[in-house]
Design an enzyme around this catalytic site. Sequence first.
Site, PDB file in Angstrom:
ATOM      1  N   SER A 144      11.033  19.370  24.728  1.00  0.00           N
ATOM      2  CA  SER A 144      10.600  18.724  23.498  1.00  0.00           C
ATOM      3  C   SER A 144      10.440  19.814  22.443  1.00  0.00           C
ATOM      4  O   SER A 144      11.262  20.724  22.379  1.00  0.00           O
ATOM      5  CB  SER A 144       9.302  17.950  23.748  1.00  0.00           C
ATOM      6  OG  SER A 144       8.947  17.176  22.627  1.00  0.00           O
ATOM      7  N   HIS A 147      13.331  15.260  23.644  1.00  0.00           N
ATOM      8  CA  HIS A 147      12.715  14.445  22.597  1.00  0.00           C
ATOM      9  C   HIS A 147      13.400  14.793  21.278  1.00  0.00           C
ATOM     10  O   HIS A 147      13.513  15.958  20.923  1.00  0.00           O
ATOM     11  CB  HIS A 147      11.218  14.727  22.506  1.00  0.00           C
ATOM     12  CG  HIS A 147      10.474  14.322  23.729  1.00  0.00           C
ATOM     13  ND1 HIS A 147       9.201  14.759  23.990  1.00  0.00           N
ATOM     14  CD2 HIS A 147      10.800  13.509  24.767  1.00  0.00           C
ATOM     15  CE1 HIS A 147       8.768  14.234  25.125  1.00  0.00           C
ATOM     16  NE2 HIS A 147       9.737  13.485  25.627  1.00  0.00           N
ATOM     17  N   ASP A 156       4.888  14.592  28.870  1.00  0.00           N
ATOM     18  CA  ASP A 156       6.066  13.915  29.394  1.00  0.00           C
ATOM     19  C   ASP A 156       6.869  14.894  30.260  1.00  0.00           C
ATOM     20  O   ASP A 156       7.098  16.029  29.864  1.00  0.00           O
ATOM     21  CB  ASP A 156       6.933  13.387  28.242  1.00  0.00           C
ATOM     22  CG  ASP A 156       8.027  12.449  28.709  1.00  0.00           C
ATOM     23  OD1 ASP A 156       7.852  11.797  29.759  1.00  0.00           O
ATOM     24  OD2 ASP A 156       9.053  12.351  28.011  1.00  0.00           O
TER      25      ASP A 156
END
Length: 189
Positions: free
Chosen positions: A18, A45, A138
């Site tokens: 991310s 992401h 995540d």
Amino acid sequence: MALLPNLEDYKAIVIGGSAGSFQVVSAIVEALPANFPIPVIFCLHRLRNIREGFVEALQFKSKMPVVEPYDKQKIKPGFIYLAPANYHLSVEIGNTFAISSEDLVNFSRPSIDISFISVAYTYKHKAIGIILSGANKDGATGIKKVQLQGGFTIVQDPTEATIKTMPDSALALIKPDRVLKTQAIIEFL
């Protein structure tokens, strides 16, 4: 500490990242040879509303084709697959992708956890999971699932990560096979 695996014994590498991971992802993509023997699946992401430019930026650096897979597309060695913006990416039994726009998971779509858990379920001990820099948790549950299924796990060294929340979250759940800095991840691959 687990011995270094023979990459030819594996069916897929799944990499999640991310915020702060793009430089690491770019370096990995640039280093992979054109004849890399297994598919590499990136779940990153990304901004939901920007559909252009990301694949092209990675393709510019890559010796392998970089594609955003479509639903039910067959997974093949020699390709880098990138989860499409604003879609979850799963791997299914039968070696195909599934794309969905279900609810956000960990405030994210694509969700790294969804990708990792599906890879763990499908490939079991023949999966390699790698977690990179990121600003939320995540991927932590997903990499734990990769490890529980016997896969090989790597977490980017939090001391090097631009944003260490994601690596720290993974390390809070598992003791990975390796904690590595970018250059060591590249050398491993």
